[in-house]
Structure formats: structure tokens, C-alpha cells
Design an enzyme around this catalytic site. Structure first.
Site: not given
Length: 772
Positions: A118, A445, A708, A740
């Protein structure tokens, strides 16, 4: 007085960049077409800002993926594993950029992506630079120069934006022990000097150096690096005007560093720290201009002109009109593009829309504030001031905002509302007896790939081309397919796939009172991933159950355990545009009570495992450590309020991603979730060290593959990662799962990866079972 902007959204008002990138990645468009989309967006943004009346327009704020990754390419900070990509003559610079961000699995190569985390306390993700001891740097990409020249050809002399060299190093990570990345400043600085000299030859007037770390706690060595950097740049290029931009917090003790730097202007964020104006005015030397960040670059509420003008007048009185600049608080990257696109057919109510400003409107606010601050233009802007005062008052007094019942319920909260019935040790035994799960239980997830068909059904439903009944049948069929497939490959704890959901926050916001929504309010999260944050405008409550029907339907289809899937209160807060007229802690408790009601109803419906995702817990941390305890106290309590209304036998999971846990591990433990799943694959399980050192008592699911990236890891790779986890965490505490949710992936890669994941878990169980 100068009106300027620090950065503008690059995705396009209609997400043109997202669509072009994804078409290029899938082979549906050419490299030439992708470049043209980027050029069109850059030029549209420059011309839009010029027409709005912005005096200093930024360049190099555009990126096809991420601005930090662009800086790594500029400095030649390219990890060695990508050198084969560079040597492949069919690849160009942009392909290398995408490989570093997304991984690379073709041409006989299998290369992992760089880490992603982040950007300070925002929901934007950047690609983390990788550094090695004695690393050298050299100019690799001239993007910043090319884009300045491109704008110049349009007749616009822009203000190139560079991440400052100190902040760039601090944004990265040491990939070996025995050195401090800030020591690389002497190797990095020549690249920056080279860039500035090249820009100087093109007649650049201003260069913006973003140094957001000046708003954070710094070591003495880091503080000295700032002086070294800017003294050297000034010595080498004395003619260029330097704007030093800080944001997201106040300078506080770092003001002592900044006031001595040989820069021409300093930008401060008065939205995040209005109190810093007085000390900054009193400290900066006469040679330095002051840029006032008065228009909120991270939220969608209309600027209060009367309040902002008091800051401007105070600076003018002390410094003189010629030394004052007006700007947004930070780059407008974090706001949607254009409120004008929210027409009468959108979800925004006209009354609430008048309280808002998106990026395009914020440019006008900056220019209007400048006009109102100058005697010669004040009269021409008087009407805008009167309209602004009416809008601010309308919002303050609106009956839509306040719900007495919600306020009373929050006021009645006690410590007992934030505690489970028993300790984790007691709960774990009861849950083992009730759930009967194997060692290394496997799960995902939450979300599964949202195919083109699923998105088309949702679009047709919105357009009235598909009835709600038909839509529901389609989603039920898709859900059953996902459940049967999970059963077939042997996943232990199933999920229903979330095909009915658009976004993990928006979906809940649509069912909560106190929220409104935009139709085109997209912002970039990472790469081509865009999100449309819901807008919290008033007191939040849950009028009806939100997920119970879908979870109960899914559980009815299988004998295996089905997870109920919820988003946690802190994440719902962080990933929304939040009202700014009350403390964020109060709004979070309102959301926590709504989620608590949902958790209790899921348990009543027979759901024995409930996941309350909190990926934004660390993201919400204040940037200064002195402010952490207050935030962590209310954030952790909000999660516990949401999770503590159920029996011991009900297992509560949470999920977190892109977080360094070392410094908040005690607070993570205080959340008291029965199972925490975390992102670990890109960091090669490094994040688990914090849990091991702390002797984390509850169960952990370290992610074994990076969702990702389109890259599919092998079973052996996952076994290797889980063995690294077993070396520091007892096997009895470990779960096996992806990093994720899988919403953004394709089914082909998802199937291969999850089959390998289940095989990895089975291989892990045998030696553990024998050793026991």
C-alpha cells in the site's frame, strides 16, 4: 499567487487505460494502440488543466501501471531475474514494466512479480523497489523527459513530477542483510542529477520532488540524506525551481530539516494537518514559497471555501501574495475523474451530489480559491463563493445525515460487546470437535473469477434487460458449479464464489443505510484494477440481512463447511469515501454493529465458519507512530464488536494483505480471530517471521500463491513455501490458501493453481502425520 496541481488521475474518465492495458495483455490490441491510448489521456489531462486555469500543470504523473515502478525503471533498479526479459529483443520497455509488476511466464521463462504494497495509508498499491548492497544505478528510462517534451510540443510547459530520491529508497526493501538502503543515496543521486540536467536543457521551469516521507518518523541518517540530496542537486543545477511536496501528514519535527533545504517552494497538506500552517509560516526562509494543500485530494467532499480562505489569508499576510501557492492536498490520483458524468440516471441523489467534487471539479476549486484571494479577481468569483456557502450549509443541516437510533446504539456499547465467550484455547477445542477438519486445511479467500458472462448478467440486470428472477437463477447455477468443482478437487472449506457481488465494499454499502453511490466514480487501486468506492454520507445501519440468503443457499448444496463472507468494519471505512463531519472511529463502530448483526444471522442460518475480511487494518494506521495506539484501540475494538456475537463453536476468520505485521502484531493478536489468512507468497513467507517471533497463538493461513499475477505456481513451489512456514509456525496452526480473492483472475489459471494447492496440502499432511 500560483494555482497548481500535484497530479491527476490517469485511468481516464471512462477507464480507458484499464481497458487498453487488459486488451494488450490478452493479445486483443496492439502495442501501438496501447501507446496511443496513453498519449491521448496525457494530452487530454494537460489540456483540461490548462482550460481550468491551473498555472503549473504536472507531467510524469501518468503511468501505465505505477509511478514507483516507473522510477525503478528510470533509475535502472531492475532485479536481475528480469534481465532475460530485457535481452529478449521482442520486448520493449513497457513490456519489461508489466513483467516486473505482473510476473512473466512465456518465451521459456518463469519469473515471479515484484512485491506490491500500500502507498502509505491509501488504498493505492505500488510495486516495491528491490535493493542490494552496493547496488549501482544508471539512467534506463527517459519517460519523464519524453513526457515533458510531449507537453511542450502542445505549448504547455509542465512541472515534471519525480518521487524524491530519499522517499524512493525508503519505499523499497533490502533484499539481503547487512546494509541500510538509505546508504545507496550516493549511488542513486547521479541519476537524478542527470535527469534534472536534461530537463534544464529543455527549459523546464519547475520540478516537483515528492518526498512524502518528510511526514513520517525519520532516523538521523535519513534526515541527513535530505540535506545531502537537495544541496547537491542545487549545486549542480542552480537555475531549476524545485517544489518539495509533502503530504498525508504534517511535517512536525521534520520542519527543522525542510527549512534549511535549498528549494524554491514547500508544499504542505493542510487537510491532514491544518495545525502545521503556523509553525511552517514562522520557520521557512524568505527565499521559499509556500504551497497550501487546502483542497482534499483524497476525498470527494466539496471544499469549504470560507475555511480554506482563512488559511490563504493567513499565509498571504505573513509571507506576501507572491510567495503563496494554492493546490490540492496531494495528487488527485485518489479521487474519481469527473462529477459531471454523474447525470440524472445515476444513483447519486441531487441533494447529496451538490456536496461533492471529483478531480475535475477540484481543479476549479483551486482556481476559484486563487481568484477569491486576489483583489483584482475577487468580485468575479463572488457567485461561486455564495453557492459554496449554501452547499456547505445544506450538508451540515440535512436530515438525511443523522439517525438517532444508530447514535444511541453506538453510545450504549460496552467492553463486553467486544469479547468472545471464551478464550481461543477453549474455542479451538470446541471448533475441532464441531468442524472435524484435517491438518493443513485448504480454503480460498472468498471470490472466484467473475467471468464475462457474470459481468454481462449484472449489466443486463441494471439495464432492465434481465429480470431479477432470471439473474438470480444464473447466479445460483454459477454458484453450484463452483461448489461442485471445489468438492471435486478436494478443498476442505468451501466458498460460494461471490458471483452476486460487484465489489467487496460496494456490495455491502448498497445494502446499508447512510451510503450513496456513483456510476463513474472509479479510482485506481493497482495497475488496471479500478474500484468505485461507496460514499458514506450519514449514519450507517443495516435494515436487512445482506448475505444470509446466498450463504444459506450455498450451504444447502454441500455437506462440507461453507464460509460466510463479510467485509470488516475498518476495511469498509477505509475503502469508502468517508464523511468528514465526525470522528472516523464513530463511523467505524456504526459499521461494526451492522456487521455484527449479519454475523449473528449467518450463525442462525447454520453457517459455522464466517470470514470477516480486514485487509485495510494496517493501511489505516496513522503515519506517525505516536498516533498509533489511539487508532489501533478503536480499530481492533470495532473488529471484535463485529465478531463477538457468536458461540464458541463458530469459527471466525479474517484476511489481511500487503501488510508488514512486525510493529502491530500485538494488535493483530488482540483482534482474536480464530484464523487469520495473510499475503505471503511475494515476500516468500518473510511476513511470517513476525508471527513466529511473537509466538502468535491463533491459526494462520499464509498465502501460497500470488493471485495478482497470471503466473501459475507449481505444487512443489507451494510445498516449499509451506515448509518455510512450518519451520516457524506449528503445523497444527497452519492453513493452506491463496494470497487473496480470485475475482480478477481467469478460470483456467485458477483451476490449475487450486488443484496444485490441494495436492500440496495432501503432500504436507503425510510427513506431519507420520512424525506425530
Amino acid at each position: 499567487m500560483i494555482a497548481h496541481n500535484l497530479g491527476y488521475p490517469r485511468i481516464g474518465s471512462h477507464r480507458e487505460l484499464k481497458k487498453a492495458c487488459e486488451q494488450y495483455w490478452s493479445g486483443k490490441t496492439t502495442f501501438k494502440n496501447l501507446l496511443q491510448v496513453g498519449k491521448n489521456l496525457r494530452q487530454e489531462n494537460w489540456l483540461l488543466q490548462k482550460q481550468a486555469g491551473i498555472d503549473l500543470i504536472p507531467s510524469n504523473d501518468f503511468s501505465f501501471y505505477d509511478q514507483v515502478l516507473d522510477m525503478s525503471l528510470m533509475a535502472g533498479a531492475i532485479p536481475e531475474r528480469y534481465h532475460d526479459v530485457i535481452l529478449n529483443k521482442s520486448n520493449v520497455e513497457l513490456d519489461l514494466c508489466f513483467a516486473m509488476a505482473r510476473g512473466y511466464q512465456k518465451d521459456g521463462l518463469d519469473i515471479t512479480a515484484m512485491e506490491m504494497t500500500k502507498w502509505f495509508d491509501t488504498n493505492y498499491h505500488y510495486i516495491v523497489p528491490e535493493f542490494h548492497k552496493n547496488q549501482s544505478f544508471k539512467l534506463f528510462s527517459t519517460k519523464v523527459i519524453d513526457e515533458f517534451y510531449e507537453a511542450k510540443q502542445l505549448g504547455i510547459i509542465t512541472k515534471p513530477v519525480l518521487i524524491g530520491p530519499v522517499s524512493y529508497l525508503l519505499l523499497g526493501k533490502e533484499k539481503e542483510e547487512g546494509f541500510d538502503r538509505i546508504d545507496l543515496i550516493k549511488n542513486l543521486l547521479p541519476v537524478y542529477i542527470d535527469i534534472v540536467k536534461r530537463l534544464d536543457k529543455l527549459d523546464v521551469q519547475w520540478i516537483q520532488f515528492d518526498e512524502p516521507f518528510l511526514a513520517l518518523d525519520l532516523s538521523e541518517k535519513e534526515k541527513k540524506a535530505f540535506a545531502q540530496v537537495y544541496n547537491e542537486i542545487r549545486k549542480e543545477i542552480p537555475s531549476v525551481k524545485i517544489l518539495l511536496a509533502t503530504y498525508f501528514e504534517g511535517l512536525r519535527d521534520n520542519l527543522a530539516i525542510v527549512k534549511s533545504l535549498p528549494v524554491n517552494a514547500l508544499h504542505i497538506d493542510l487537510v491532514r494537518d491544518a495545525g502545521q500552517l503556523t509553525p511552517v509560516i514562522g520557520a521557512i526562509p524568505e527565499r521559499m514559497m509556500l504551497s497550501l494543500g487546502v483542497v482534499d485530494g483524497r476525498n470527494i467532499w466539496k471544499n469549504d471555501f470560507s475555511k480554506s480562505l482563512t488559511f490563504v489569508e493567513k499565509a498571504k499576510t505573513a509571507l506576501g501574495e507572491a510567495r503563496v501557492m494554492i493546490a490540492p492536498s496531494c495528487s488527485l490520483l485518489h479521487t474519481p475523474c469527473d462529477l459531471d458524468l454523474e447525470t440524472t440516471d445515476t444513483i447519486l441523489l441531487p441533494e447529496i451530489k451538490q456536496w461533492m467534487a471529483f478531480a475535475k471539479q477540484k481543479l476549479k476549486e483551486v482556481v476559484t480559491l486563487k481568484k477569491l484571494s486576489l483583489p483584482e479577481t475577487k468580485a468575479s468569483a463572488q457567485l461561486q463563493l455564495e453557492e459554496n456557502i449554501k452547499a456547505i450549509e445544506s450538508r451540515r443541516t440535512s436530515s438525511r445525515i443523522h439517525n438517532p437510533t444508530v447514535k444511541q446504539r453506538v453510545a450504549a456499547l460496552t467492553d463486553a460487546d467486544a469479547k468472545r465467550q471464551s478464550t481461543f484455547t477453549v474455542r479451538k477445542k470446541k471448533q475441532q470437535d464441531a468442524l472435524r477438519l484435517p491438518l493443513f486445511p485448504t480454503t480460498t479467500i472468498g471470490s472466484f473469477p467473475q467471468t464475462i458472462e457474470v459481468r454481462e448478467w449484472r449489466a443486463k440486470l441494471k439495464k432492465g434487460e434481465l429480470t431479477p428472477q432470471a439473474y438470480e437463477q444464473h447466479i445460483k447455477a454459477e454458484t453450484e458449479k463452483a461448489i461442485r468443482w471445489q468438492e471435486e478437487i478436494g478443498i476442505d472449506v468451501l466458498v460460494h464464489g461471490e458471483f452476486e457481488r460487484n465489489d467487496m465494499v460496494e456490495y455491502f454499502g448498497e445494502q446499508l443505510q447512510g451510503y450513496v453511490f456513483s456510476k463513474n466514480g472509479w479510482v485506481q487501486s493497482y495497475g488496471s484494477r479500478c474500484v468505485k468506492p461507496p460514499i458514506i454520507f450519514g449514519d450507517v445501519s443495516r435494515p436487512n440481512a445482506m448475505t444470509v440468503a446466498w450463504s444459506a443457499f450455498a450451504q444447502s448444496l454441500t455437506r462440507k463447511h461453507m464460509k460466510g463472507m463479510l467485509t470488516g468494519p475498518v476495511t469498509i471505512l477505509q475503502w469508502s469515501f468517508v464523511r468528514d463531519d465526525q470522528p472516523r472511529s464513530v463511523t467505524t463502530n456504526q459499521i461494526a454493529l451492522a456487521i455484527r448483526d449479519e454475523v449473528v444471522d449467518l450463525e442462525k442460518a447454520g453457517i459455522k465458519i464466517i470470514q470477516i475480511d480486514e485487509p485495510a487494518i494496517r493501511e489505516g494506521l496513522p503515519l506517525r507512530k505516536a498516533d498509533w495506539n489511539e487508532y489501533l484501540a478503536w480499530a481492533v475494538k470495532a473488529f471484535r464488536i463485529a465478531a463477538s456475537g457468536v458461540k464458541d463453536e463458530t469459527q471466525i476468520h479474517t484476511h489481511m494483505c500487503y501488510s508488514e505485521f512486525n510493529d502491530i502484531i500485538e494488535s493483530i493478536a488482540d483482534m482474536d480471530a480464530d484464523v487469520i489468512t495473510i499475503e505471503c507468497s511475494r515476500s516468500q513467507m518473510e511476513l511470517l517471521d513476525a508471527f513466529a517471533d511473537f509466538n502468535y497463538p491463533n491459526d494462520i493461513g499464509p498465502g501460497v500463491y500470488d493471485i495478482h499475477s497470471p503466473r501459475v505456481p507449481s505444487k512443489d513451489e507451494m510445498v516449499y513455501l509451506m515448509n518455510k512456514a512450518r519451520a516457524v509456525i506449528p503445523a497444527e496452526q497452519l492453513w493452506v490458501n491463496p494470497d487473496c480473492g480470485l475475482k480478477t483472475r481467469h478460470w483456467e489459471e485458477t483451476r490449475k493453481a487450486l488443484i496444485a494447492m490441494v495436492q500440496a496440502a495432501r503432500e504436507l499432511r503425510t510427513p506431519v502425520a507420520v512424525s506425530r
